[in-house]
Scaffold this active site. Structure first.
Site, PDB file in Angstrom:
ATOM      1  CG  ASP A  26      67.715  70.329  44.172  1.00 20.59           C
ATOM      2  OD1 ASP A  26      67.634  71.249  43.091  1.00 20.59           O
ATOM      3  OD2 ASP A  26      68.613  69.511  44.551  1.00 20.59           O
ATOM      4  CG  ASP A  28      69.196  66.309  39.364  1.00 15.35           C
ATOM      5  OD1 ASP A  28      68.701  65.456  38.932  1.00 15.35           O
ATOM      6  OD2 ASP A  28      69.479  67.446  38.754  1.00 15.35           O
TER       7      ASP A  28
END
Length: 342
Positions: A26, A28
């Site tokens: 991922d 963010d």
């Protein structure tokens, strides 16, 4: 049966980066926040890549194109190509393309990443409900997305046009804190229309499908900061996961996680890719990890011993999740986490 953070599945591997061929990262809250690299991320990813691990970046944020994301990562010191980036915009574009005619018009409520992904699938992005769209695609459009865009979506959906959402993350990490995400914008349209969108992003299968198709990973490790997208998505796809505590999930949330939200491993940050995971063992009345022993005492979780705080947290996970079984742990973790400084 006890439920706990696992040790490395390959006893011969010194680090997680050797036990898995691909990290599905991922962005963010894991690699960066608010455009700036998270502490230790650049160095850890460089070391994992040098060790032979393939790095793929899987994000629910549909705003930017893979080219833009790859350029940003490279500027931060994490060399990446557009082909290394998989977005929820790509996943929702494939989902729409599977259900509408080639070349169909799609009303876009979002940013350039969504438009590019739709064109990649042979669809035509349009801006108005009066442009005769056959679908509505909604993705994160940044903090300056005009309110009028939600109205356009509502007009089309009220006419019976099917509605698709890239993802439903209610929040998104920023340099200044936690901000509203695409899920909050989806709720605006849901309230106005009473409709329900088809959703593509993590933790749902369309995103897992898109990731598998684009990476070809054989032994993948999902790395994320969110229990309800990254970790749940890994569990839905039958893939192991590493939770890092650099984003929205803290130790208390982790301890209270239901089974579908429980990660395989936990670490402070991306340096967890460069280490093995210590053994968590069942002992009389509790669980041990490193120099810590965690147990249930009355309605509280307790920990005793000394050593690294993360070892204590891993032991606490075993105690909490075993007590909770198939539910969410309701035991008070405050004293234990205070003892660990978490």
């Amino acid at each position: 049966m006890s439920q706990q953070i696992r040790t490395c599945p390959d006893a011969s591997a010194r680090v997680l980066g050797e036990a898995y061929d691909t990290a599905l990262l991922d962005l963010d809250g894991v690699v960066y926040a608010g455009g700036e690299a998270i502490v230790h991320a650049v160095e850890a990813l460089g070391a994992a890549r040098d060790g032979g691990m393939h790095l793929a970046y899987v994000t629910n944020n549909a705003l930017r194109t893979p080219d833009a994301v790859a350029q940003h990562l490279t500027e931060l010191g994490v060399p990446a190509e557009a082909s290394d980036v998989i977005t929820s915009a790509q996943a929702v574009a494939r989902l729409i393309a599977d259900q509408v005619p080639a070349g169909a018009r799609v009303l876009v409520i979002g940013g350039e990443g969504l438009r590019v992904a739709l064109r990649e699938r042979g669809l035509e992005p349009v801006e108005s409900a009066d442009d005769d769209p056959v679908a509505v695609a909604q993705g994160y459009g940044g903090p300056d997305l005009p309110w009028s865009r939600f109205a356009e979506a509502s007009y089309a959906i009220a006419r019976g046009v099917p509605w698709f959402a890239s993802n439903t993350d209610l929040t998104i990490p920023s340099a200044r804190g936690i901000a509203p995400g695409n899920g909050a914008a989806v709720e605006v349209v849901r309230i106005a229309t009473g409709a329900e969108p088809q959703v593509a992003g993590k933790p749902l299968p369309p995103m897992h499908r898109e990731t598998v198709l684009r990476t070809g990973a054989e032994r993948a490790l999902v790395v994320g900061d969110r229990l309800d997208t990254d970790i749940e998505g890994a569990n839905v796809g039958g893939v192991d996961s590493l939770l890092v505590l650099t984003g929205v999930t803290d130790a208390a949330l982790l301890l209270g996680a239901e089974p579908k939200y429980r990660p395989t491993y936990v670490d402070a940050d991306l340096r967890g890719l460069l280490t093995g995971q210590p053994e968590v063992a069942e002992a009389d009345g509790g669980f041990t990890c490193g120099g810590w022993t965690a147990s249930v005492q009355g309605d509280a979780l307790m920990v005793d011993g000394e050593g690294g705080a993360l070892d204590g947290l891993r032991a606490l996970c075993a105690a909490a999740w075993t007590q909770a079984g198939d539910g969410a742990c309701a035991l008070d973790p405050a004293k234990a986490l205070d003892r660990l400084g978490l």
